[in-house]
Enzyme design. Sequence first.
Site, short mmCIF file in Angstrom:
data_model
loop_
_atom_site.label_atom_id
_atom_site.label_comp_id
_atom_site.label_asym_id
_atom_site.label_seq_id
_atom_site.Cartn_x
_atom_site.Cartn_y
_atom_site.Cartn_z
N THR A 142 1.04 -1.81 2.96
CA THR A 142 1.00 -2.04 4.40
C THR A 142 0.77 -3.51 4.73
O THR A 142 0.15 -4.24 3.93
CB THR A 142 -0.12 -1.20 5.03
OG1 THR A 142 -0.28 -1.56 6.41
CG2 THR A 142 -1.46 -1.44 4.33
N ASP A 143 1.20 -3.93 5.91
CA ASP A 143 0.90 -5.29 6.35
C ASP A 143 -0.56 -5.47 6.74
O ASP A 143 -1.04 -6.60 6.88
CB ASP A 143 1.81 -5.71 7.50
CG ASP A 143 1.67 -4.85 8.75
OD1 ASP A 143 0.91 -3.85 8.72
OD2 ASP A 143 2.32 -5.17 9.76
N GLU A 144 -1.30 -4.37 6.85
CA GLU A 144 -2.70 -4.48 7.26
C GLU A 144 -3.56 -5.16 6.20
O GLU A 144 -4.67 -5.61 6.50
CB GLU A 144 -3.25 -3.09 7.60
CG GLU A 144 -2.56 -2.47 8.80
CD GLU A 144 -3.23 -1.19 9.29
OE1 GLU A 144 -4.47 -1.16 9.34
OE2 GLU A 144 -2.50 -0.25 9.61
N TYR A 168 -9.61 1.23 5.23
CA TYR A 168 -8.24 1.59 4.84
C TYR A 168 -7.50 0.40 4.26
O TYR A 168 -6.99 0.45 3.13
CB TYR A 168 -7.47 2.14 6.03
CG TYR A 168 -5.97 2.09 5.85
CD1 TYR A 168 -5.36 2.76 4.80
CD2 TYR A 168 -5.16 1.34 6.72
CE1 TYR A 168 -3.99 2.69 4.60
CE2 TYR A 168 -3.79 1.28 6.53
CZ TYR A 168 -3.20 1.96 5.48
OH TYR A 168 -1.85 1.89 5.27
N LYS A 172 -6.11 -0.40 0.38
CA LYS A 172 -4.71 -0.69 0.05
C LYS A 172 -4.59 -2.07 -0.61
O LYS A 172 -3.78 -2.25 -1.54
CB LYS A 172 -3.84 -0.62 1.30
CG LYS A 172 -3.61 0.79 1.82
CD LYS A 172 -2.88 1.68 0.80
CE LYS A 172 -1.44 1.23 0.60
NZ LYS A 172 -0.71 2.17 -0.32
N LEU A 208 -0.46 6.67 17.00
CA LEU A 208 -0.31 6.23 18.40
C LEU A 208 0.88 6.88 19.11
O LEU A 208 0.72 7.47 20.18
CB LEU A 208 -0.16 4.71 18.45
CG LEU A 208 0.19 4.12 19.82
CD1 LEU A 208 -0.91 4.39 20.83
CD2 LEU A 208 0.48 2.64 19.72
#
Length: 352
Positions: A142-144, A168, A172, A208
Amino acid sequence: MTIGAAPSVRTVLVTGGAGFIGSAVCRHLIGAGDTRVINLDKLTYAASPEALAAVQESPRYRFVAGDIADRALVSRILAEERVDAIMHLAAESHVDRSIDGPAVFVETNITGTFHLLEAALDHWRTLTGRAKTTFRFHHVSTDEVFGDLPFDDSRFDEATPYNPSSPYSASKAASDHLVRAWHHTFGLPVVLSNCSNNYGPHQHAEKLIPLTITRAAAGETVPVYGTGANVRDWLYVEDHARALDLVVRRGAIGECYVVGGRAEHSNLAVVTMICDLLDDVRPKPGLRRRDLIRFVTDRPGHDRRYAIDPSRIERELGWRADTKFADGLAATIEWYLAHQPSIGLTERRGVA
C-alpha cells in the site's frame, strides 16, 4: 512453440484471493486464459466468496481454505501445483481495526508474510532451469507505508522514504522490508508494488465508498472524519488487477512499482459525489442525501493526503489506469444498489 501446440500455462498462487483486490486478481488471471490460479484464503470477515462466482467452475481455478502462516500447507501447495509465481495479497487492511486491535495485523501482515517467504524460498531452491529463473514472489502493498503528504502537488514514487502512521501501515511496511531482505540476503526473486486507495464492486462495507453508498441509499447518516479534507488517490480495482499481472509477468526483479489512478479527491468530495449520484438514480422524496453527512471526531493519526506518481509502471510496463473516477464510481454505485439485500451495513466509521 510448434504450430498447433497448446499455449504454455503458468500456475500462480494468489494469497488472499477471496478478498476485494484478490478476487479481482483471480478473475483477471483466469480471464487472461494462460494462467492456473490457486487461491489460498482463510476466509476472514472481509472475504467475499461471491466475488469468485465467475471463476469457481473454471478447470484452471482451485480454492484452498488456509492460512499463509501454515508453512506446511503452503509448501505442499507449491510443490504439488508446481507454482510458477506467488502473488501475495493476504493482509489485514483496515486502519480503524488496526487501531482497535493491532495484534492480528502483526500476526497476519508480518508473521504471516515471514512464513510465506520461507516456504517460497524453500520451493524456489528446489527448482531448476527455466522454472527457477522465471519464478517470482510478488508482494502487494500500500502507499500508506510512505506516511502522508502535504496539501500541495507532491506525490509518492518508488524512492519515497517509509514513514508509516498507523499500526496497519507499519505492519505493511515491515512486510515490505522482509520481502526485500529475502531478496537481498537469499536471492529470492521478488517484485513489489504499492497501490493507492482501491474502489469498485465487492469491497467490504466498512470502507469509505461502500459505506457511504449503503448508508446513503438507505437514508442513514453518513459519517465523515474531521472536516473531510483528507485526500486520497483513487484506483479502480480492475485497473489495479491489470497492473499487478504486468508486474508479476514483466517487473524487474528486486524492484518496486507504485500504482495509482491519478484521481485525487478529498473524502468529503467523494461522499458528496456519491450522495448526488444516488439522488439522481434512486431519489427519496423530501430527502437530499448531502443532508445526511455528519462530521465526526477524527481518526487518531489520520494521514492528510496520499498521491501516487505511476510514471514508472506507465513507462516501463505500458500500464494506464483506464477507468475515469466518475465512471468507476457510477459503476460501483450501480453494483451496490443491485446487490443491496446481500450487503450488511456496518456501525464502524470506515472512512479512509
